[in-house]
Structure formats: structure tokens, C-alpha cells
Motif scaffolding. Structure first.
Motif, mmCIF file in Angstrom:
data_model
loop_
_atom_site.group_PDB
_atom_site.id
_atom_site.type_symbol
_atom_site.label_atom_id
_atom_site.label_comp_id
_atom_site.label_asym_id
_atom_site.label_seq_id
_atom_site.Cartn_x
_atom_site.Cartn_y
_atom_site.Cartn_z
ATOM 1 N N GLU A 1 0.822 -1.270 0.243
ATOM 2 C CA GLU A 1 0.002 -0.026 0.002
ATOM 3 C C GLU A 1 0.757 1.377 -0.242
ATOM 4 O O GLU A 1 0.345 2.283 -0.627
ATOM 5 N N ASP B 1 0.568 4.047 -2.597
ATOM 6 C CA ASP B 1 0.310 5.400 -2.516
ATOM 7 C C ASP B 1 1.203 6.412 -2.974
ATOM 8 O O ASP B 1 0.667 7.589 -3.422
ATOM 9 N N ARG C 1 -5.831 3.784 -11.019
ATOM 10 C CA ARG C 1 -6.768 3.233 -10.003
ATOM 11 C C ARG C 1 -7.247 2.036 -10.365
ATOM 12 O O ARG C 1 -7.375 1.032 -9.676
ATOM 13 N N TYR D 1 -5.101 -5.527 -6.882
ATOM 14 C CA TYR D 1 -5.581 -5.999 -5.499
ATOM 15 C C TYR D 1 -6.349 -7.144 -5.477
ATOM 16 O O TYR D 1 -6.230 -8.145 -4.539
ATOM 17 N N ALA E 1 -10.812 -5.199 0.350
ATOM 18 C CA ALA E 1 -10.638 -3.979 1.215
ATOM 19 C C ALA E 1 -9.975 -3.017 0.439
ATOM 20 O O ALA E 1 -10.460 -1.644 0.304
ATOM 21 N N GLN E 2 -8.531 -3.371 0.300
ATOM 22 C CA GLN E 2 -7.664 -2.279 -0.465
ATOM 23 C C GLN E 2 -8.308 -1.937 -1.773
ATOM 24 O O GLN E 2 -8.120 -0.781 -2.188
ATOM 25 N N GLU F 1 -11.247 -1.737 -2.702
ATOM 26 C CA GLU F 1 -12.405 -0.852 -2.473
ATOM 27 C C GLU F 1 -12.154 0.711 -2.060
ATOM 28 O O GLU F 1 -12.590 1.612 -2.580
ATOM 29 N N ARG F 2 -10.845 0.598 -1.395
ATOM 30 C CA ARG F 2 -10.486 1.989 -1.103
ATOM 31 C C ARG F 2 -9.890 2.745 -2.303
ATOM 32 O O ARG F 2 -10.366 3.893 -2.463
ATOM 33 N N VAL F 3 -9.086 1.922 -3.112
ATOM 34 C CA VAL F 3 -8.510 2.466 -4.455
ATOM 35 C C VAL F 3 -9.946 3.093 -5.304
ATOM 36 O O VAL F 3 -9.755 4.003 -5.892
ATOM 37 N N ALA G 1 -12.996 3.821 -4.358
ATOM 38 C CA ALA G 1 -13.983 4.967 -3.872
ATOM 39 C C ALA G 1 -13.919 6.186 -4.604
ATOM 40 O O ALA G 1 -15.067 6.643 -5.011
ATOM 41 N N THR H 1 -15.758 -6.911 -6.466
ATOM 42 C CA THR H 1 -15.217 -6.578 -4.735
ATOM 43 C C THR H 1 -16.233 -6.907 -4.074
ATOM 44 O O THR H 1 -16.199 -7.922 -3.005
#
Length: 599
Positions: free
Chosen positions: A284, A288, A301, A308, A315-316, A318-320, A322, A341
Motif C-alpha cells: 500500500e 500510495d 486506480r 489488489y 478491502a484495499q 475498495e479503497r482505491v 472509492a 469486490t
């Protein structure tokens, strides 16, 4: 039709994904992908500065042509501009005019003009990299990987960056001949010993084939002279990753990062290795860093989310994703990855929601299919039917495709009669603009062995449009397979062939019609054309049988061997081999084998 399978299979192959992301980081697209629209740039050089001297100056014809081209470009008529610049570039042997013609052809999106202009430019200015890059892109887009490689090797020979490493991966993914590419890369490396890119690209191809020792040996040879070349260490990292030596892959990427700390490719390679080693926090951190460098790059992205998901880090992912999902109109790929996901996390309703948000376009049918199948998998058939009904009203242009999906769900749930009623109602409601639905019902009738009903709908379609090649071919082929009305079928198929002479399915039907009529020589001719155009299992099986019945046994056996080697799934050929055992034998078949007809 399962969208999740498509994403898993097509979007997250480790080798392909890594080099796709490298292309994003380097600011260029894959060769076979969409060519970005060119950005007009100031033309600082006098277009005629390199033209040969003209004793009486620029003649009226040349001046008029250049002015016309210039004015056409200002008006946005880039096709006329390109033609004008190209004609004068040829006349005055001006690379500057050829360059301007190429730019105008790009803006016009005229492939033929682009190719001619770029060829002239590369001929007049052999050291120029841009025209050869454009020619390589066009060749790759047309599937001519060898021609694309020719242009890229010419760039490399002159010391340019041809991005051979990414190219060979893209070409191999698309089915290019790896052996042929390797042969050319090796010859190029011998002829240009001061250029290491061809050897590095060859090593990646060896690794792709599982020849890891050869790949390592090749890279060792490069390291003896070019140990400080960053692309060498990127390749070492990828070869190690391919053989699942993840720690070695990380070390190679770290070494490359020390050599080229500004090269984002090594951040990506280190992150990939960290993920494979289960060190997600460190991965991560690298990701980042990439996102901080390119915060608004949607493609980056999307690619990170795929990576991922490839390593089951939902989870990662999903974060990317968002920020992309918060946009007013999220791109379809973001919605698909978000749906996958959610599926992985057991969030069925959320997954269905994301699939339903995919707008009409390339991904629309697959997304709706996956949403519907996902509901059915959870015993929610009626919800799936209701969703599809709503979509049919919301997107009338997708009506036939969505209805076909709805009918297939009902058929697979043992509700075929209900499916038939729904289709009949839809046909009545949409008359007379219901050709697609009539064709669908005709095929369903055929599958139900109701030849009379099938013919009734086919005749209606041909009354409306006697020159519908698809209907003519489908109707004719059905008569070949289910009746003895071979001459009538041949007439229909010949009509279809006159309308669409290059259609492989029609060529196959034409050959099969002559086969049914016992004209095996004619059958072989047309089936050969169909096989060359579309070498699939059904056409191949027809061609094999025609060759066999035409007493061309060696050719038939050779084609069988080719099909067994090329095709993973060939039920038609398997059935044929049961009927003609001699096809797999090197001895001459018995009389009973040669006279076993298919009709």
C-alpha cells in the motif's frame, strides 16, 4: 456471459496487468489499444525548407495545393488537409510536409491516409521515431504483429526507445507467434550488440513459455555489459515473479529503484512483490506513492484495483476505487470492479447495485447478465426477471438482448412455456418492428424441433427484407441440417453469399451445401476459404469431412492434427473422429470408412 469470469480471466493476468500498468505510468497506451487523439502542435519549421530548389520558385499548382490544405485544416476538414500535404510532400520530398500530413490524418482518423503519410515520413526521415511508432501502432491494431515488430526494431536499431518489453507481452497476449518473435529478437540482438532491449524482451518471452533458465541466462548475458540498465532489473524482477521467486523479484525491483529512483515502474514492481509476499501494508505504501504522483489518473486506480483483486485484497481494492465511484458518472470498468469486490465480500445486493449502474455500451450486456445470474444463484429468480423487465422499459434499444437473457433464465429454471408466452407477447407488442424477436423465436422453435414454426417466422423476415444475409444463411443452413431440401437451401445461401461474400459463416454454409449435394471438390474449396477466415471447430470439422470424402486423406489428417494442437475444445471434431476412425491413422482407411456419409 458471467462478467466476474471475464474480469478474472481477461483483466487480471499477472504478466499482462503489470505491463499494462507500466504503459499507464510511462504515459502511453498499449500498442493494440485505442490510439489517443493527437494533440496539434505548432509547426515551427518552414514546410518547404528541405524541398529541392525550384528554378522558378513555387509554382502555382504547389502553392494552391498547400494553401488549400492549410485552409482545410483550419476549417476542420483534416482529410482534405492530409491529402494536400501528402501530395506535396511526395512532390517536394519534404519530411516536414509528410509530418504535417501524418498529423492531419490522425486528426481525421483516416487509417489509410495515416499509413501512407507515416510511410513517406519514415522514408524521407529515417531517424524519426514518431512515424515508425505510428506505423507499429496501426500494424498492431490490425493484428499484424510481425510488421509492428519490424517498425519497433528499426527504432531500437537507431537508439530510440521502442518499448519492446511491453510490446512483446501485448503481442503474446493477443496470440502472436512467440517463436517467430524470438527468432527476430535474437537476430536483432546479434546485429545490434550495443542495444540490450531485444535481448531483455526475448528473456521475457522465454519466461512466458516457462523456459526460466534460458530467460535467466539471457539476462545474465545482458548484465555483463549493461548492468546499470534499469529495464534489465525490471525484467529480472518480472522473471523472478513469474517463477514465484517473490523475494528475488523484490530484490531486483529494489535494485532497479536505486538505479532509477524516479522511475515509477519500480514502485509498481516492489508493490507487486510485497503483495505476493503477503506484506500488504508495504504494498500500500508503494501504491500510495504512485497515486500521489498521479492523483487524477483513473486508469492507474483501475489497474491497482485489479492488482489488489488478483491478490484477494478486497478491502484495499475498495479503497482505491472509492474516488472513481464518487464521480457523477463513474466509468463502467470502475463499476464492474466494485461489483466484483462486493461479490467477493459476500455483498450480493451491493454487487447487483453496481452491475445495474453500468450504462449501455460494451459492458452493459455482461453486467446485466452477471447481476441476473447472481440473483438466480441466491434463489431470487423473480427479482432477476423483474430487474430485466424494468431494464427493457428503461433501455428499449437493448430490448432484444435483455429479453433473450430473461428467456434463458426461465428456460434454465424449467419454465420454458412461460418464456415462450413472454416472447409471443413481446412480438405482438412490438410489431412490425420486431425482426430481432422473430429471429429469436425462430431459433427457439428450431431448438424445440418445431421446424414449421421456425419456417413461418423466417419467411416473414424474408418477406420484410429479401436481402437479409443473416436470415438467408440461417434459414438455408437449417434446411441443410434438418431436411433434404438441399437445392432450396443452396439457393438461399448463394444469395446470402452474393450479399456478404467474405462472411465466414456463409462460406461455411455454402461449402456444407455442396457437401450435402455430393459435390465434395466444391465443398472443399468453399470450406477452405471459411477455415482460412475463421478457423473454429465447427468449420474445421466440416472441412475435414469434405477433404476425407474427396479422397484427400493426407490433407484431412494434417488438418485434424492442426485442430487438435490449436483448439482446446472441439466436440464437433471428436464426433467426426468417432465416425471416421481412419482420420487419426497413418494407414489407409477401409472402404466402409471412406463411404460413411454424413447425410
Amino acid at each position: 456471459m458471467l462478467m466476474s469470469a471475464r474480469i478474472e480471466e481477461d483483466g487480471m493476468r499477472p504478466r499482462s496487468l503489470f505491463f499494462l500498468m507500466v504503459a499507464i505510468l510511462m504515459g502511453s497506451g498499449a500498442l493494440a489499444g485505442c490510439q489517443s487523439s493527437p494533440t496539434p502542435r505548432p509547426f515551427s519549421e518552414d514546410p518547404l525548407s528541405r524541398a529541392p530548389a525550384i528554378k522558378r520558385g513555387l509554382d502555382a499548382q504547389g502553392l494552391a495545393a498547400l494553401l488549400e490544405a492549410e485552409f482545410a485544416g483550419h476549417r476542420g476538414d483534416f482529410t482534405r488537409a492530409a491529402r494536400g500535404y501528402l501530395s506535396q510532400g511526395e512532390r517536394y520530398h519534404s519530411s516536414a510536409l509528410a509530418s504535417r500530413a501524418t498529423l492531419a490524418a490522425q486528426l481525421a482518423r483516416d487509417d489509410e491516409l495515416l499509413t501512407r503519410s507515416a510511410l513517406l515520413w519514415s522514408h524521407l526521415q529515417p531517424d524519426a521515431q514518431e512515424p515508425r511508432q505510428l506505423l507499429a501502432e496501426r500494424a498492431a491494431a490490425n493484428g499484424d504483429w510481425q510488421q509492428a515488430l519490424t517498425q519497433l526494431l528499426a527504432i531500437d536499431a537507431r537508439g530510440g526507445d521502442a518499448e519492446l518489453e511491453a510490446f512483446v507481452q501485448e503481442a503474446a497476449d493477443a496470440g502472436a507467434d512467440i517463436s517467430a518473435m524470438l527468432e527476430r529478437l535474437q537476430a536483432h540482438a546479434v546485429n545490434h550488440p550495443n542495444q540490450p532491449a531485444a535481448s531483455i524482451a526475448a528473456a521475457l518471452l522465454y519466461a512466458r513459455q516457462g523456459e526460466f533458465d534460458t530467460a535467466d541466462t539471457t539476462l545474465d548475458g545482458v548484465a555483463q555489459r549493461f548492468s546499470n540498465t534499469p529495464s534489465l532489473w525490471l525484467a529480472r524482477s518480472q522473471v523472478a515473479m513469474a517463477r514465484q521467486h517473490f523475494q528475488d523479484g523484490l530484490k531486483a525491483a529494489q535494485h532497479g529503484h536505486r538505479l532509477a529512483p524516479g522511475d515509477a515502474r519500480f514502485l509498481l514492481a516492489m508493490a507487486q512483490a510485497y503483495l505476493a509476499l503477503g506484506r500488504s501494508e508495504q504494498a500500500e505504501q508503494q501504491f500510495d506513492h504512485l497515486l500521489n504522483r498521479m492523483p487524477d489518473n483513473s486508469n492507474l486506480r483501475l489497474s491497482l484495483a485489479r492488482l489488489y483483486l488478483q491478490h484477494h485484497a478486497e478491502a484495499q481494492a475498495e479503497r482505491v476505487l472509492a474516488p472513481l465511484l464518487e464521480q457523477e458518472k463513474p466509468v463502467p470498468e470502475a463499476l464492474l470492479l466494485a461489483a466484483l469486490t462486493a461479490e467477493r465480500r459476500g455483498q450480493t445486493d451491493q454487487a447487483v447495485y453496481f452491475y445495474e449502474q453500468v450504462p449501455p455500451g460494451e459492458h452493459f450486456p455482461g453486467a446485466r447478465a452477471r447481476a441476473a445470474h447472481l440473483l438466480v444463484e441466491h434463489q431470487r429468480l423473480e427479482e432477476a426477471i423483474h430487474m430485466l423487465d424494468q431494464d427493457r422499459n428503461r433501455y428499449p434499444e437493448q430490448n432484444a438482448e435483455l429479453l433473450e437473457l430473461e428467456l434463458s433464465l426461465l428456460d434454465s429454471s424449467g419454465q420454458s412455456q412461460r418464456a415462450d408466452r413472454i416472447l409471443d407477447h413481446a412480438i405482438a407488442q412490438s410489431a412490425p418492428d420486431n425482426d430481432a424477436l422473430l429471429f429469436m423465436r425462430a431459433i427457439r422453435s428450431l431448438n424445440s424441433q418445431d421446424l414449421s414454426a421456425m419456417e413461418q417466422d423466417m419467411k416473414t423476415l424474408l418477406e420484410r427484407d429479401p436481402d437479409d444475409a443473416i436470415v438467408l444463411n440461417a434459414y438455408g443452413y437449417t434446411l441443410l441440417e434438418h431436411t433434404h431440401r438441399y437445392r432450396e437451401a443452396l439457393d438461399m445461401i448463394q444469395h446470402a453469399h452474393r450479399l456478404a461474400p467474405d462472411n465466414p459463416a456463409i462460406l461455411d454454409s455454402l461449402g456444407w451445401a455442396w457437401f450435402k449435394l455430393g459435390q465434395f471438390d466444391k465443398a472443399s474449396h468453399w470450406l477452405n476459404l471459411a477455415w482460412q477466415a475463421q478457423p473454429d471447430a465447427e468449420i474445421g470439422a466440416h472441412f475435414v469431412e469434405a477433404l476425407w470424402r474427396n479422397q484427400q486423406h493426407d490433407q484431412a489428417r494434417q488438418l485434424v492434427s492442426e485442430m487438435l494442437e490449436r483448439l482446446d475444445h472441439h466436440p464437433e471434431l471428436d464426433r467426426l473422429l468417432e465416425r471416421y476412425p481412419g482420420l487419426e491413422s497413418t494407414t489407409h482407411p477401409s472402404t466402409s470408412e471412406t463411404e460413411n456419409p454424413s447425410s
